[in-house]
Design an enzyme around this catalytic site. Structure first.
Site, PDB file in Angstrom:
ATOM      1  N   ARG A   1       1.499  -0.178  -8.246  1.00  0.00           N
ATOM      2  CA  ARG A   1       1.717  -0.926  -6.998  1.00  0.00           C
ATOM      3  C   ARG A   1       2.882  -1.867  -7.252  1.00  0.00           C
ATOM      4  O   ARG A   1       2.827  -2.724  -8.140  1.00  0.00           O
ATOM      5  CB  ARG A   1       0.466  -1.718  -6.606  1.00  0.00           C
ATOM      6  CG  ARG A   1       0.738  -2.735  -5.517  1.00  0.00           C
ATOM      7  CD  ARG A   1      -0.502  -3.334  -4.917  1.00  0.00           C
ATOM      8  NE  ARG A   1      -1.154  -2.372  -4.054  1.00  0.00           N
ATOM      9  CZ  ARG A   1      -2.091  -2.693  -3.143  1.00  0.00           C
ATOM     10  NH1 ARG A   1      -2.471  -3.952  -2.992  1.00  0.00           N
ATOM     11  NH2 ARG A   1      -2.638  -1.763  -2.389  1.00  0.00           N
TER      12      ARG A   1
ATOM     13  N   HIS B   1       2.355   3.704   1.568  1.00  0.00           N
ATOM     14  CA  HIS B   1       1.010   3.496   0.988  1.00  0.00           C
ATOM     15  C   HIS B   1       0.224   4.803   1.163  1.00  0.00           C
ATOM     16  O   HIS B   1      -0.723   4.884   1.949  1.00  0.00           O
ATOM     17  CB  HIS B   1       0.330   2.332   1.726  1.00  0.00           C
ATOM     18  CG  HIS B   1      -0.859   1.759   1.013  1.00  0.00           C
ATOM     19  ND1 HIS B   1      -1.308   2.224  -0.209  1.00  0.00           N
ATOM     20  CD2 HIS B   1      -1.709   0.753   1.366  1.00  0.00           C
ATOM     21  CE1 HIS B   1      -2.370   1.518  -0.574  1.00  0.00           C
ATOM     22  NE2 HIS B   1      -2.636   0.630   0.358  1.00  0.00           N
TER      23      HIS B   1
ATOM     24  N   GLN C   1      -3.701   5.135   0.985  1.00  0.00           N
ATOM     25  CA  GLN C   1      -4.382   4.545   2.137  1.00  0.00           C
ATOM     26  C   GLN C   1      -4.503   5.552   3.281  1.00  0.00           C
ATOM     27  O   GLN C   1      -5.561   5.700   3.897  1.00  0.00           O
ATOM     28  CB  GLN C   1      -3.603   3.314   2.620  1.00  0.00           C
ATOM     29  CG  GLN C   1      -4.259   2.607   3.790  1.00  0.00           C
ATOM     30  CD  GLN C   1      -5.584   1.989   3.390  1.00  0.00           C
ATOM     31  OE1 GLN C   1      -5.638   1.239   2.427  1.00  0.00           O
ATOM     32  NE2 GLN C   1      -6.651   2.301   4.114  1.00  0.00           N
TER      33      GLN C   1
ATOM     34  N   ASP D   1      -2.135  -3.412  11.185  1.00  0.00           N
ATOM     35  CA  ASP D   1      -2.113  -3.979   9.824  1.00  0.00           C
ATOM     36  C   ASP D   1      -1.604  -5.407   9.963  1.00  0.00           C
ATOM     37  O   ASP D   1      -1.148  -5.815  11.051  1.00  0.00           O
ATOM     38  CB  ASP D   1      -1.179  -3.113   8.951  1.00  0.00           C
ATOM     39  CG  ASP D   1      -1.187  -3.490   7.473  1.00  0.00           C
ATOM     40  OD1 ASP D   1      -2.069  -4.279   7.063  1.00  0.00           O
ATOM     41  OD2 ASP D   1      -0.303  -3.009   6.741  1.00  0.00           O
TER      42      ASP D   1
ATOM     43  N   CYS E   1      -6.277  -0.960   7.281  1.00  0.00           N
ATOM     44  CA  CYS E   1      -6.326  -0.747   5.824  1.00  0.00           C
ATOM     45  C   CYS E   1      -7.012  -1.896   5.104  1.00  0.00           C
ATOM     46  O   CYS E   1      -7.506  -1.710   3.987  1.00  0.00           O
ATOM     47  CB  CYS E   1      -4.923  -0.528   5.277  1.00  0.00           C
ATOM     48  SG  CYS E   1      -3.829  -1.945   5.481  1.00  0.00           S
TER      49      CYS E   1
ATOM     50  N   ARG F   1     -11.430   5.160   0.149  1.00  0.00           N
ATOM     51  CA  ARG F   1     -10.374   5.073  -0.868  1.00  0.00           C
ATOM     52  C   ARG F   1     -10.912   5.616  -2.194  1.00  0.00           C
ATOM     53  O   ARG F   1     -10.228   6.344  -2.904  1.00  0.00           O
ATOM     54  CB  ARG F   1      -9.921   3.614  -1.055  1.00  0.00           C
ATOM     55  CG  ARG F   1      -9.152   3.010   0.105  1.00  0.00           C
ATOM     56  CD  ARG F   1      -7.772   3.582   0.268  1.00  0.00           C
ATOM     57  NE  ARG F   1      -6.950   3.434  -0.920  1.00  0.00           N
ATOM     58  CZ  ARG F   1      -6.275   2.330  -1.254  1.00  0.00           C
ATOM     59  NH1 ARG F   1      -6.295   1.282  -0.456  1.00  0.00           N
ATOM     60  NH2 ARG F   1      -5.534   2.282  -2.348  1.00  0.00           N
TER      61      ARG F   1
HETATM   62  N1  NVA Z   1       1.137  -3.736   4.687  1.00  0.00           N
HETATM   63  C1  NVA Z   1       0.289  -4.460   3.750  1.00  0.00           C
HETATM   64  C2  NVA Z   1      -0.791  -3.554   3.263  1.00  0.00           C
HETATM   65  C3  NVA Z   1      -1.750  -4.199   2.294  1.00  0.00           C
HETATM   66  C4  NVA Z   1      -2.787  -3.243   1.792  1.00  0.00           C
HETATM   67  C5  NVA Z   1       1.118  -5.009   2.620  1.00  0.00           C
HETATM   68  O1  NVA Z   1       2.014  -4.294   2.143  1.00  0.00           O
HETATM   69  O2  NVA Z   1       0.906  -6.153   2.220  1.00  0.00           O
HETATM   70  N1   CP Z   2      -5.832  -1.557   1.602  1.00  0.00           N
HETATM   71  C1   CP Z   2      -5.456  -1.943   0.367  1.00  0.00           C
HETATM   72  O1   CP Z   2      -4.636  -1.324  -0.292  1.00  0.00           O
HETATM   73  O2   CP Z   2      -6.112  -3.048  -0.071  1.00  0.00           O
HETATM   74  P1   CP Z   2      -5.771  -3.891  -1.385  1.00  0.00           P
HETATM   75  O3   CP Z   2      -4.457  -4.601  -1.138  1.00  0.00           O
HETATM   76  O4   CP Z   2      -6.919  -4.848  -1.522  1.00  0.00           O
HETATM   77  O5   CP Z   2      -5.655  -2.971  -2.550  1.00  0.00           O
END
Ligand code: NVA
Ligand code: CP
Length: 311
Positions: A109, A136, A139, A225, A265, A293
Site C-alpha cells: 500500500r 484499489h 477493494q 467514498d 469501502c 475482503r
Molecule cells: N480513497 C480512500 C480509500 C481508503 C480505503 C483513500 O485512498 O484514502
Molecule cells: N477499505 C480499505 O482499504 O480499508 P483500510 O484503509 O482500513 O485498509
C-alpha cells in the site's frame, strides 16, 4: 536490469486479470468462504510467507491479508516505512530483490502507482496492489463479489459513483470494462474522471453526470467514498465545501432501483459523503463488503502463488 521470473503474475490494477480469471476467482471465493464458515481447514499455503508493506494507514487491508494468510496456512510479515529501511531511502528496486528472495508474495500500500510497478519489475514473486493514489483493485474485487452474493451477476448493471473520482472510482471504471457493466460518475466541477489516469481503454462503460440525483436514478448500486483520500489531507477543508452536495442520503437511495445496494469501502464519515441513515440502513451491505475482503483475497493469494485450483 529487469528481473522478471517467467510466469510471475501480479495484481497491480484491476485490468491485469481477464473476465475468465475473475469468474474463476469469484467462484473460488465462494468455495473458500463456505469452507471457512463450516470450520473446514483449507491450508494450501503452509510454509509460504506474505510480506505486507504499508506506506499509508490501514485497518481492513492489513487485517484481511494477515488473517487470510494465516488461515491459508502461511505467515504474514508487516513492514512500514517508519521502522524499515524503506523510509530511509533504500530504493524500492533493491527492497524488491531482497524481500522477494525471502517470501512468496508481496502486498504493498503506497502513494504512486509507479512505485508498485517498480517493485513488481524487480520482484521474483507476485505483487499485489493494496491501494495506491490511482487504484484499489482488491477493494473492487470484494465489492463486486458482495454484489454477486446478494443480487447475482453484475454484467449489464449500473453503478452510480457519487463524490471524488479517486482510486476506488478509477478501479470501478476499469472493472466495468473488464466485466461489462456501466458506471455513472457524478463529481463536483473540477474533480471529474481523468480517463488516462484511470487506465481506461475507452469511454463506452462510463458516463459523467453532473447532477448526483440523476446519476443515482435507477442505479443497481449506489456507492461513494471519503471526500479526502489519504495523501490529500491538506485539501480537506476546501473539499468539504466543494463536495457538500455530493452526499448519499435517503432521497438519493429512493431514486435508485428499489433493490439497489449501497456500498462503501470504509472507513466512512457519517454526515459527509453518506448519511448515517443510509450507511446503517437496510440497503447498505458495507459490513459484508468489508468481510469479503478476507475471502476474495484468500482466493487471490492462492491463485497468485499456486495458480488455478480444482478443489
Ligand atoms: N480513497 C480512500 C480509500 C481508503 C480505503 C483513500 O485512498 O484514502
Ligand atoms: N477499505 C480499505 O482499504 O480499508 P483500510 O484503509 O482500513 O485498509
Amino acid at each position: 536490469m529487469r528481473i522478471v521470473k517467467p510466469g510471475v503474475k501480479h495484481f497491480l490494477q484491476f485490468k491485469d486479470f481477464t473476465r475468465d480469471e475473475f469468474d474463476y476467482l469469484f467462484e473460488r471465493t465462494r468455495w473458500i468462504k463456505e469452507q471457512f464458515k463450516s470450520y473446514q481447514q483449507h491450508r494450501p499455503l503452509i510454509d509460504r510467507t506474505l510480506v505486507m508493506i504499508f506506506e499509508k494507514a490501514s485497518t481492513r487491508t492489513r487485517l484481511s491479508f494477515e488473517a487470510g494468510m494465516q488461515q491459508l496456512g502461511g505467515a504474514a510479515i508487516y513492514l512500514n516505512t517508519r521502522d524499515s529501511q524503506l523510509g530511509r531511502g533504500e530504493p524500492v528496486e533493491d527492497a524488491a530483490q531482497v524481500i522477494s528472495r525471502m517470501s512468496d508474495l508481496i502486498m504493498i500500500r503506497t502513494f504512486e502507482q509507479e512505485t508498485v510497478e517498480r517493485l513488481s519489475a524487480y520482484s521474483r514473486v507476485p505483487v499485489i496492489n493494496g491501494l495506491t493514489n490511482e487504484y484499489h483493485p482488491c477493494q473492487i474485487m470484494a465489492d463486486i463479489y458482495t454484489y454477486i452474493e446478494h443480487r447475482g451477476p453484475i454484467q449489464g448493471k449500473t453503478v452510480a459513483w457519487i463524490g471524488d473520482s479517486n482510486n476506488v472510482c478509477n478501479t470501478w471504471l476499469q472493472a466495468a470494462e473488464v466485466l461489462d457493466f456501466n458506471v455513472r460518475v457524478s463529481t463536483p466541477p473540477g474533480y471529474g474522471v481523468e480517463p488516462e489516469r484511470a487506465g481506461l481503454y475507452g469511454t463506452d462503460h462510463f458516463e459523467q453526470i453532473d447532477d448526483p440525483m440523476a446519476a443515482a436514478t435507477n442505479a443497481d448500486i449506489v456507492t461513494t467514498d471519503v471526500w479526502t483520500s489519504m495523501g490529500f489531507e491538506s485539501e480537506n477543508e476546501e473539499r468539504k465545501r466543494d463536495f457538500a452536495d455530493w452526499q448519499v442520503d435517503a432521497d438519493m437511495m429512493r431514486v435508485a432501483r428499489h433493490d439497489a445496494l449501497f456500498l462503501h469501502c470504509l472507513p466512512a464519515h457519517r454526515g459527509e459523503e453518506v448519511t448515517a441513515e443510509v450507511l446503517d440502513g437496510p440497503q447498505s451491505v458495507v459490513w459484508d463488503e468489508a468481510e469479503n475482503r478476507l475471502h476474495v483475497q484468500k482466493a487471490l493469494m492462492e491463485y497468485l502463488v499456486l495458480g488455478h485450483m480444482n478443489s
